[in-house]
Each structure stands twice: as C-alpha cells, then as structure tokens.
Design an enzyme around this catalytic site. Sequence first.
Site, PDB file in Angstrom:
ATOM      1  N   CYS A 134       0.814  -1.227   0.000  1.00  0.00           N
ATOM      2  CA  CYS A 134       0.000   0.000   0.000  1.00  0.00           C
ATOM      3  C   CYS A 134       0.840   1.266   0.000  1.00  0.00           C
ATOM      4  O   CYS A 134       0.297   2.370  -0.078  1.00  0.00           O
ATOM      5  CB  CYS A 134      -0.975   0.000   1.176  1.00  0.00           C
ATOM      6  SG  CYS A 134      -0.190   0.301   2.779  1.00  0.00           S
ATOM      7  N   CYS A 154      13.293   0.599  12.495  1.00  0.00           N
ATOM      8  CA  CYS A 154      12.695   1.396  13.558  1.00  0.00           C
ATOM      9  C   CYS A 154      11.299   1.804  13.108  1.00  0.00           C
ATOM     10  O   CYS A 154      11.149   2.646  12.231  1.00  0.00           O
ATOM     11  CB  CYS A 154      13.592   2.612  13.794  1.00  0.00           C
ATOM     12  SG  CYS A 154      13.082   3.622  15.178  1.00  0.00           S
TER      13      CYS A 154
END
Length: 165
Positions: A134, A154
């Site tokens: 997406c 992260c």
Amino acid sequence: MKRRHFLGVLGGGSLAGLLPGLAAARPKLDLSRAEGLEVLKLSEAEWRERLSDKQFEILREGGTEPAFSSPLDKETREGEYRCAGCDLLLFTSDMKYDSGTGWPSFFDHVEGHLLTERDFVLLIPRTEYHCARCGGHQGHVFDDGPEPTGLRWCNNGLALTFVPA
Ligand SMILES: [Zn+2]
C-alpha cells in the site's frame, strides 16, 4: 554440527536463524517487491475512512509518533506484525528486539514486503521504508542493529497491527 554451532552463536531458534534466506549477507537494502504482490491504491478519502487521524499522518504523510508512545514497543508476545494500512505481514516476533529507542524495533523483515527510499527530512540522509503493497510509511532503517543483519528497522507502532500467535 557446524551449522548448529553457527546458529547457536546467533541466538538460534529465531525464525531468522532458521530460514537461510533471511540471514543473507548485509546490507539488505537493495529491496524489491515480492513477486505477485499487487499494489493497493486508494484515494485519500478511502484512506481517511480506513485509518485513524494519527495513523493517516504516519502512513500516508510520513509522520513519526513520539518515542515510547506505542504499547508495541514493549510487546514481547509471539505473533505477527502487519501493516495497519493493508494487513500485509511485515515482521514476526522472532525479528523483534528492544533497541531502547522507544519505537518497536526489528533486525529483520519479511522479504519483498518492504521497500526503501532515501529521505532528507532532518537534512541528514536517512533510509525511509514503506509497505510494498500500500506504500504506507512505516519507519526508518539504520545500520546499528544486532547480528545477524546489523540492521535496525525502527517502526512506528501506529503503522502496525499486532496479531498474537
Ligand atoms: Zn500496507
């Protein structure tokens, strides 16, 4: 025997240790979309309907949540971490570790499900990564992670959905 010893050194038993493909040589940032993975394109209105305001800010506008704000930072149960935008599997609990940064951190990812891009938001070049399906912004990847990859993915907790095993 040799192989077993090798895995032991790496903290064997983790998914990354058991799947040879995931423990490939670093750096692993020359990424490409998994074969057959169809790109999901939605309008802004559709994304707004699907996501909370904060999720929209992170996933669709490249925002970052405050450190230590996500309960997923301290999540230690076994399970799957999926894209909050499209439910694509991005990480498993076997790839997670406590980096001490206040964001959910992973030393590996599901290959083909994340793509990277350089960004200069803080003037210093950083490598941003996003969902391969997406395009949702997930976080930044750094090269100060633990073995075997040396990478630290992260991630914004709000960009993930955790599904306990
Ligand atoms: Zn996605």
